[in-house]
Motif scaffolding. Structure first.
Motif, PDB file in Angstrom:
ATOM      1  N   LYS A 103       0.843  -1.209   0.000  1.00  0.00           N
ATOM      2  CA  LYS A 103       0.000   0.000   0.000  1.00  0.00           C
ATOM      3  C   LYS A 103       0.876   1.255   0.000  1.00  0.00           C
ATOM      4  O   LYS A 103       0.602   2.225  -0.700  1.00  0.00           O
ATOM      5  CB  LYS A 103      -0.905   0.009   1.241  1.00  0.00           C
ATOM      6  N   ASN A 135       2.406   1.714  -3.497  1.00  0.00           N
ATOM      7  CA  ASN A 135       1.422   2.232  -4.454  1.00  0.00           C
ATOM      8  C   ASN A 135       1.142   3.714  -4.218  1.00  0.00           C
ATOM      9  O   ASN A 135       1.054   4.499  -5.163  1.00  0.00           O
ATOM     10  CB  ASN A 135       0.117   1.437  -4.366  1.00  0.00           C
ATOM     11  N   LYS A 136       0.998   4.090  -2.954  1.00  0.00           N
ATOM     12  CA  LYS A 136       0.732   5.497  -2.641  1.00  0.00           C
ATOM     13  C   LYS A 136       1.860   6.387  -3.140  1.00  0.00           C
ATOM     14  O   LYS A 136       1.626   7.445  -3.735  1.00  0.00           O
ATOM     15  CB  LYS A 136       0.537   5.690  -1.135  1.00  0.00           C
ATOM     16  N   ASP A 181       1.329   9.195  -5.947  1.00  0.00           N
ATOM     17  CA  ASP A 181       1.546  10.602  -5.566  1.00  0.00           C
ATOM     18  C   ASP A 181       2.646  11.252  -6.408  1.00  0.00           C
ATOM     19  O   ASP A 181       2.502  12.389  -6.863  1.00  0.00           O
ATOM     20  CB  ASP A 181       1.921  10.705  -4.085  1.00  0.00           C
ATOM     21  N   GLU A 190      -4.511   2.228  -7.779  1.00  0.00           N
ATOM     22  CA  GLU A 190      -4.349   0.877  -7.204  1.00  0.00           C
ATOM     23  C   GLU A 190      -5.206  -0.160  -7.912  1.00  0.00           C
ATOM     24  O   GLU A 190      -4.784  -1.292  -8.112  1.00  0.00           O
ATOM     25  CB  GLU A 190      -4.691   0.901  -5.709  1.00  0.00           C
ATOM     26  N   PRO A 202       1.272   4.299   5.129  1.00  0.00           N
ATOM     27  CA  PRO A 202       0.617   5.598   5.288  1.00  0.00           C
ATOM     28  C   PRO A 202      -0.645   5.570   6.155  1.00  0.00           C
ATOM     29  O   PRO A 202      -1.301   6.599   6.297  1.00  0.00           O
ATOM     30  CB  PRO A 202       0.249   5.955   3.847  1.00  0.00           C
TER      31      PRO A 202
END
Length: 585
Positions: free
Chosen positions: A139, A142-143, A147, A409, A441
């Motif tokens: 996660k 991916n963030k 971003d 995602e 996050p």
């Protein structure tokens, strides 16, 4: 040492979380699940463990966090080799079944690594153990990708990258090992169009001539002024290319005229952009020649070189061959010679991130001379190629449908969306290790309590590739440096000062040393036989000397215990005033 570790774990002596104490954090640099740990890991981990144990005794709530790295190409190369030995082709197996084999490998080798941590006596809090492909870390990855893409700091582009023809993937600089090899400078004649004469060039890679877009000389080289703008044939073909000029050319190299192959050479790629040249690839992903090579199509690149040279010599198109020794990049994982190749890949735009990291980081390097390596690397940094043509890793969160692209995602609503086949460079996820391991996050009490880390202990060889990336990613995403201090040690070499490697057969298994001399003797040797930041030579005699010293401590302890066993367990009345200096100590 038998039984001690199990007792420590049973009693929870390595657990973190005592909120009445001040926190102190060390995260382990995650070892690759490619195989067992080596002496370098033992040295690295011993330094961390010494600090963790000292801080616990000083009253801190210490989190010494364990974990491992999926290690993309390195692990995939091992799994591929295992499958080949079993007669299995990974392409016939397919991605999903292949990943089951890779996870099986990971589970097997992570057990070995935990057993080695146990034998080394590392005071790790296993309740917080992480793996770079854990759901939570995925996660975070991916963030960060999404971003950075939305900020315009990730882009897709065509560049010359290092290409491994066996693994069929792009490589990062750290995955390249330069070795001196016997090569040659081949002087090849290119026939001038409509003229009965030749232009002679020198090259080390004649098989790439089918990807030539031009010949080139220096604009001020008087020997070739009358050739400017003329055309030549690529030898053995009817393909015409122009003679151009560029100040990049070194007039003293070879004949002063060079071939320009923009899709197979990083410098030629820059020349090709400046002069708007075509950039044809003459080689396939597996290192065989394509249809541009005409009669040599399908030949492996070095077989093609041999065949081309034989034909050119037979036609009188080679004037001479000069033997040379030169440095050639090899894939660290498959050991094949790396091929520079024009390829469409994903990149991180580094200028803004590097400037920010240099301006805002607060990391103290110990010894402080290593800060210069970090600063120099960040000041001269190039955009980072982050895509890898592998199956084992974090799959790139990008989706395609016809000419549309979506970054996220999950695939957007609607049929026909296909995810990018590539995965991310291993360093992309390990760059997030100091904070992704603590729950970021997502809102996390561990992140609030234990971040930033207090110290990172690692070798000087990965300051470029890991330390610098941890720093710029942390500052971008947490607005803080990832750790307060970075303790740097050297590399372990054999007694002759050579790097330990399988090819030299000079590697030492730390478990063999522990079996013979005990963990304490090995740990004491590793931490007392080099100055901070310098390399360490492994010498059995010095390990034996450490063993003898540890044995003295052991005997002293036994002697004391024998002599106090019958003393009642009550406060001793000690009158310091009656003691001499030695007794007071």
């Amino acid at each position: 040492e038998q039984g001690k570790y199990d007792y420590w774990l049973k009693e929870g002596l390595f657990s973190s979380g005592d909120l009445s104490k001040k926190p102190y954090t060390i995260v382990i640099p995650p070892p690759n699940v490619t195989g067992k740990l080596h002496l370098g890991h033992t040295w690295d981990n011993t330094l961390q463990d010494m600090i963790a144990r000292q801080k616990r005794m000083q009253g801190y709530d210490v989190l010494y966090l364990p974990g491992m790295d999926h290690a993309g190409i390195a692990t995939q190369a091992k799994v591929d080799q295992k499958l080949r030995e079993e007669g299995i082709n990974r392409y016939e197996l397919g991605r999903e079944l292949y990943l089951e084999h890779a996870w099986g490998w990971k589970n097997e080798y992570s057990q070995y690594i935990r057993e080695q941590w146990k034998m080394m006596g590392l005071s790790l809090d296993y309740s917080k153990e992480r793996f770079t492909l854990d759901e939570g870390l995925s996660k975070a990855v991916n963030k960060v990708f999404i971003d950075l893409y939305q900020k315009g700091l990730i882009y897709q582009g065509e560049r010359i990258i290092h290409w491994d023809v066996e693994a069929k993937t792009a490589l990062s600089n750290i995955e390249i090992e330069h070795k001196e090899v016997q090569g040659a400078l081949y002087y090849i004649r290119y026939p001038l169009v409509h003229e009965d004469r030749y232009v002679e060039i020198a090259t080390t890679r004649p098989e790439t001539m089918f990807g030539d877009s031009a010949l080139m000389d220096h604009p001020e080289d008087e020997r070739y002024l009358e050739l400017h703008g003329k055309e030549v044939y690529i030898p053995t073909t009817k393909t015409k290319i122009k003679i151009i000029t560029d100040e990049y050319v070194d007039q003293s190299f070879g004949t002063g005229i060079v071939k320009v192959t923009p899709a197979h050479d990083p410098n030629d790629f820059e020349v090709g952009k400046r002069h708007h040249l075509a950039m044809p690839l003459c080689m396939n992903e597996d290192g065989t020649m394509n249809e541009l090579a005409h009669q040599y199509c399908g030949l492996e690149r070095f077989a093609c070189r041999k065949a081309v040279l034989a034909d050119l010599e037979a036609d009188g198109m080679i004037s001479r061959i000069e033997p040379i020794i030169h440095n050639v990049g090899h894939s660290e994982r498959t050991n094949v010679i790396v091929e520079p190749r024009l390829s469409k890949q994903w990149f991180v735009r580094m200028d803004q991130l590097a400037k920010q990291a240099l301006a805002e980081h607060s990391v103290e390097f110990i010894p402080d001379r290593f800060k210069k390596i970090f600063v120099n690397w960040m000041e001269g940094i190039e955009d980072w190629c982050i895509s890898r043509q592998l199956w084992w890793g974090h799959r790139i969160p990008v989706w395609y449908k016809e000419d549309k692209i979506y970054v996220g995602e999950e695939a957007p609503i609607g049929k026909g969306w296909k995810q990018d086949e590539d995965v991310l460079d291993t360093w992309f996820s390990s760059a997030l290790w100091p904070f992704s391991t603590l729950g970021w996050p997502e809102p996390s009490s561990d992140f609030e309590r234990y971040y930033p880390n207090d110290v990172m202990v690692t070798g000087y060889d990965i300051i470029f590739f890991w330390v610098s990336r941890m720093i710029f990613q942390a500052i971008e995403f947490t607005q803080k440096s990832p750790f307060k201090q970075c303790l740097i040690h050297g590399l372990i070499r054999d007694e002759h000062g050579r790097k330990m490697s399988k090819s030299l057969g000079n590697g030492v298994d730390p478990i063999d040393v522990i079996d013979q001399y005990g963990a304490d003797a090995l740990r004491y040797f590793l931490t007392t036989n080099s100055a901070p930041g310098l390399d360490l030579r492994y010498e059995t005699e010095k390990v034996e000397s450490s063993w003898n010293f540890i044995n003295k401590l052991w005997n002293i302890s036994r002697y004391v215990l024998m002599n106090v066993s019958d003393i009642p367990n009550q406060p001793l009345l000690i009158q310091e005033s009656t003691m001499n200096f030695a007794d007071r100590w």
